[in-house]
Design a protein around this motif. Structure first.
Motif, mmCIF file in Angstrom:
data_model
loop_
_atom_site.group_PDB
_atom_site.id
_atom_site.type_symbol
_atom_site.label_atom_id
_atom_site.label_comp_id
_atom_site.label_asym_id
_atom_site.label_seq_id
_atom_site.Cartn_x
_atom_site.Cartn_y
_atom_site.Cartn_z
ATOM 1 N N UNK A 1 0.842 -1.168 0.000
ATOM 2 C CA UNK A 1 0.000 0.000 0.000
ATOM 3 C C UNK A 1 0.896 1.244 0.000
ATOM 4 N N UNK A 2 0.481 2.267 -0.701
ATOM 5 C CA UNK A 2 1.287 3.479 -0.777
ATOM 6 C C UNK A 2 0.461 4.698 -0.384
ATOM 7 N N UNK A 3 1.170 5.796 -0.216
ATOM 8 C CA UNK A 3 0.531 7.046 0.160
ATOM 9 C C UNK A 3 0.963 8.116 -0.831
ATOM 10 N N UNK A 4 0.217 9.187 -0.893
ATOM 11 C CA UNK A 4 0.420 10.199 -1.925
ATOM 12 C C UNK A 4 0.685 11.560 -1.294
ATOM 13 N N UNK A 5 1.699 12.237 -1.821
ATOM 14 C CA UNK A 5 2.005 13.618 -1.449
ATOM 15 C C UNK A 5 1.653 14.453 -2.671
ATOM 16 N N UNK B 1 5.268 6.815 6.772
ATOM 17 C CA UNK B 1 5.094 6.973 8.217
ATOM 18 C C UNK B 1 6.375 7.463 8.885
ATOM 19 N N UNK B 2 7.504 6.890 8.511
ATOM 20 C CA UNK B 2 8.782 7.336 9.063
ATOM 21 C C UNK B 2 9.046 8.788 8.674
ATOM 22 N N UNK B 3 8.823 9.129 7.415
ATOM 23 C CA UNK B 3 9.031 10.492 6.944
ATOM 24 C C UNK B 3 8.170 11.482 7.729
ATOM 25 N N UNK B 4 6.901 11.178 7.917
ATOM 26 C CA UNK B 4 6.015 12.106 8.640
ATOM 27 C C UNK B 4 6.430 12.276 10.102
ATOM 28 N N UNK C 1 3.685 20.429 4.927
ATOM 29 C CA UNK C 1 3.224 19.087 4.585
ATOM 30 C C UNK C 1 2.057 18.765 5.519
ATOM 31 N N UNK C 2 0.893 18.636 4.927
ATOM 32 C CA UNK C 2 -0.314 18.417 5.713
ATOM 33 C C UNK C 2 -0.397 17.014 6.270
ATOM 34 N N UNK D 1 -4.865 8.365 2.852
ATOM 35 C CA UNK D 1 -3.642 8.066 2.098
ATOM 36 C C UNK D 1 -3.148 9.210 1.222
ATOM 37 N N UNK D 2 -3.466 10.458 1.615
ATOM 38 C CA UNK D 2 -3.021 11.619 0.854
ATOM 39 C C UNK D 2 -2.630 12.752 1.800
#
Length: 116
Positions: free
Chosen positions: A1-5, A21-24, A40-41, A46-47
């Motif tokens: 699963x991925x997330x979007x910036x 998750x680590x980045x946030x 970065x909101x 997943x966005x």
């Protein structure tokens, strides 16, 4: 699963969930360190939305903070995160060519390997 910036309607980065998750968590830590929002909101459905001008100001603050220290452990702990922020700044069109050339080169290299 991925997330979007995302900026506007454009996905600028699509990392795996664990990487995101680590980045946030790092974003939150560095926001505290430089006492400035990252632009970065929050991750919702997943966005995460990015505000480019705030991201640029955050990158400027981080680079100034980093330049004030020559501590080798601080460098090791922060330079990878800085490269990621620079890569995102590049992808959002707000990177500054006068930033630390070594970190800009690392950010450019990283940007090429980041999925959209």
């Amino acid at each position: 699963m991925s997330q979007y910036y995302v900026v506007g309607d454009e996905t600028v980065w699509n990392p795996a969930q664990g990487v995101s998750q680590l980045f946030l968590r790092q974003v939150a830590a560095f926001e505290d360190i430089v006492a400035q929002p990252s632009g970065i909101g929050p991750m919702e459905s997943d966005e995460a939305r990015i505000a480019p001008a705030e991201l640029r100001a955050f990158a400027d603050a981080l680079l100034l903070w980093r330049a004030r220290s020559r501590h080798p452990v601080l460098a090791a702990l922060s330079d990878g995160f800085l490269a990621t922020i620079i890569a995102l700044a590049d992808r959002t069109g707000v990177a500054d060519p006068t930033w630390d050339s070594r970190l800009v080169a690392a950010g450019s290299e990283l940007s090429r390997s980041m999925s959209r």
